[in-house]
Design an enzyme around this catalytic site. Structure first.
Site: not given
Ligand code: RFL
Ligand code: PHB
Length: 391
Positions: A72, A201, A293, A297
């Site tokens: 994008h 957004y 989110p 980041k």
């Molecule tokens: P994760 O992905 O949470 O992975 C952690 C893993 O640890 C496991 N776990 C355990 N395993 C063993 N023993 C335990 N006691 C444990 N407890 C937990 C879990 O099952 C899991 O598999 O952490 P990690 O690797 O640090 O990654 C971080 C990302 O997942 C997170 O920051 C992003 O998803 C945030 N986020 C976004 N980030 C972006 O860079 N770009 C985005 O567009 C974006 N959009 C989002 C998001 C997060 C969202 N939510 C659901 C909060 C959009 C949303 C809606």
């Molecule tokens: C997504 O596509 O899930 C998404 C995109 C941008 C954001 C957060 C989530 O800021």
């Protein structure tokens, strides 16, 4: 069982760390509480910063992302009844890549397993021991229900916000910084082509809305809701009605509806612990910090952390040089705080706050108008959004 680096969590942080260590000749074992199908299907992030996508390519796990991910060159801020495009590529020379987090996770798992990596899914009751010695241990119950012990040189806590690693550090050794926001995000994944080629957004009287996507057939949509709401309060029809109302434009934007294949509620918080290390336990990703989110980041920060952690552990374990390990927390936190600020800023500019009076709303609109009309302000937003250079 023995390994050099015991990694808790098979999210983007834990899996990429394991891969980077492997490339440097260092052994690791990943302990994951869930099963493989669960972690591969968990729908979360969707936007990869330019430096994240480059890194994935450089370390040989970007092939499918390059083929299937959507580059994008801009995004849209929708307010005042009109679209205001941020030309990210024109302003920064860089693009973002829309590619689902679970696809990154699938690619990393496939690559680790192809390289003989050990990922122990369904490892429960994980406990960390002897963290201030140079032989830390992890005890856990394996998928067969057997109690096991993993002896390590170092432990990497990559187990997300609700994991066990951060709470294993004595509370008086950590400083916590946090904010909660008076709203949550309700997100859906719908089987329908995106209604616009770029992310939108939206700042509206009814609250924030975001139009995003995963592929030419899958649309990702979010709305701001009150933090007390339950998914049960939101049948699909109510979600679509609200999306139509918030994304409405005078000049005929039409939102494509389709079957809802995933639905989630996400709390919005900012959270950082300092330092990101205790003895031989190093925290990375959501285990150490959370951003709302809005700036996209979270996963990108997890990737930036483990890039530094892999280098630090390589120096520590192959050359007995602790300089990078000692600098790890401070080095990460510089980027973390920049992303914390950017995410807080985007969140504050785009959401309706229950306590907001007309004065606060005029300030938000003024900030939106300035961000989209001044090249200096637009460039500042764009360089943060596409991701500042790693070094
Ligand atoms: P994760 O992905 O949470 O992975 C952690 C893993 O640890 C496991 N776990 C355990 N395993 C063993 N023993 C335990 N006691 C444990 N407890 C937990 C879990 O099952 C899991 O598999 O952490 P990690 O690797 O640090 O990654 C971080 C990302 O997942 C997170 O920051 C992003 O998803 C945030 N986020 C976004 N980030 C972006 O860079 N770009 C985005 O567009 C974006 N959009 C989002 C998001 C997060 C969202 N939510 C659901 C909060 C959009 C949303 C809606
Ligand atoms: C997504 O596509 O899930 C998404 C995109 C941008 C954001 C957060 C989530 O800021």
């Amino acid at each position: 069982m023995r390994t050099q680096v015991g990694i808790v969590g098979a999210g983007p942080a834990g899996l990429l760390l394991s891969h980077l260590l492997h490339l440097a000749g260092i052994e690791s074992v990943v302990l994951e509480a869930r099963n493989r199908a669960y972690v591969e299907q968990r729908v979360r992030a969707g936007v990869l910063e330019h430096p994240t996508a480059e890194l994935l390519r450089e370390v040989g796990v970007g092939e499918r992302m390059t083929r299937e991910g959507l580059p994008h060159e801009g995004l849209v801020l929708r307010f005042d009844g009109a679209d205001h495009r941020m030309p990210l590529a024109e302003l920064t020379g860089k693009t973002i890549t829309v590619y689902g987090q679970q696809e990154v996770v699938k690619d990393l798992i496939a690559r680790r397993l192809a390289d003989g990596g050990r990922i122990l899914f369904e490892s429960t009751d994980v406990c960390l021991h002897d963290l201030t010695t140079d032989r830390p241990r992890i005890t856990f119950v394996d998928a067969e229900g057997k109690v096991r012990q993993l002896d390590c040189d170092v432990i990497a806590g990559c187990d997300g916000f609700h994991g066990v690693s951060r709470p294993s550090i004595p509370a008086d050794k950590l400083r916590v910084f946090q904010r909660t926001y008076p709203f949550a995000w309700l997100g859906i994944l719908a089987r329908t082509p995106p209604s616009h080629e770029e992310l939108i957004y939206t700042y509206s009287e009814r609250g924030f809305a975001l139009h995003s996507m995963r592929s030419p057939e899958l649309t990702r949509l979010y709305i701001q809701v009150s933090p007390e709401e339950q998914l049960a309060d939101w049948p699909d029809e109510r979600i679509w009605d609200e999306l139509h109302a918030r994304l409405r434009l005078g000049n005929g934007f039409s939102l494509h509806e389709g079957p809802v294949v995933d639905k989630l509620l996400a709390a919005m918080r900012s959270f950082v612990v300092e330092p990101m290390r205790y003895g031989r336990l190093f925290l990375a990703g959501d285990a150490a910090h959370i951003v709302p989110p809005t700036g996209a980041k979270g996963m990108n920060l997890a990737v930036a952390d483990v890039r530094l952690l892999a280098r630090a552990l390589t120096e520590l374990l192959t050359k007995a040089n602790a300089d990078l390990a000692d600098a790890y927390s401070e080095s990460c936190l510089r980027r973390v705080w920049r992303a914390e600020h950017f995410s807080w800023w985007m969140t504050s500019m785009l959401h309706r706050f229950p306590e907001d009076d007309p004065f606060a709303q005029r300030l938000q609109l003024s900030q939106l108008r300035y961000t989209t009309s001044s090249t200096a302000a637009a460039t500042s937003m764009a360089e943060n959004y596409v991701g500042l250079p790693f070094d």
